[in-house]
Write an enzyme that holds these catalytic residues in place. Sequence first.
Site, PDB file in Angstrom:
ATOM      1  N   LYS A  19       0.813  -1.211   0.000  1.00  0.00           N
ATOM      2  CA  LYS A  19       0.000   0.000   0.000  1.00  0.00           C
ATOM      3  C   LYS A  19       0.852   1.269   0.000  1.00  0.00           C
ATOM      4  CE  LYS A  19      -4.137  -1.723  -0.032  1.00  0.00           C
ATOM      5  NZ  LYS A  19      -3.994  -2.804  -0.983  1.00  0.00           N
ATOM      6  N   ARG A  53      -4.969 -10.140   2.958  1.00  0.00           N
ATOM      7  CA  ARG A  53      -4.921 -10.163   1.502  1.00  0.00           C
ATOM      8  C   ARG A  53      -3.571  -9.570   1.129  1.00  0.00           C
ATOM      9  NH1 ARG A  53      -3.585  -7.498  -2.924  1.00  0.00           N
ATOM     10  NH2 ARG A  53      -4.848  -7.944  -4.724  1.00  0.00           N
TER      11      ARG A  53
END
Length: 73
Positions: A19, A53
């Site tokens: 991210k 995930r």
Amino acid sequence: NLDKFKRFNLPIMVGPSRKSFIGTILNTAASQRLEGTIAASLVSVLNGTNYLRVHDVAPIKKAVCVFETIMNS
């Protein structure tokens, strides 16, 4: 803030893999964020995440295994 979701008594999934916040912290490209993803994953597990995930499954799985073994000993 994962604790706010626990009150629903449902499984929690977090997807910290590569991210942008990790890139901001480490000043790295997405492909170079494994260590940050591992750290974010472990913090997520510590705070009640049931599922992760991630892109790099094997190293994350190993890190979580070591983390959980240490925490449960």
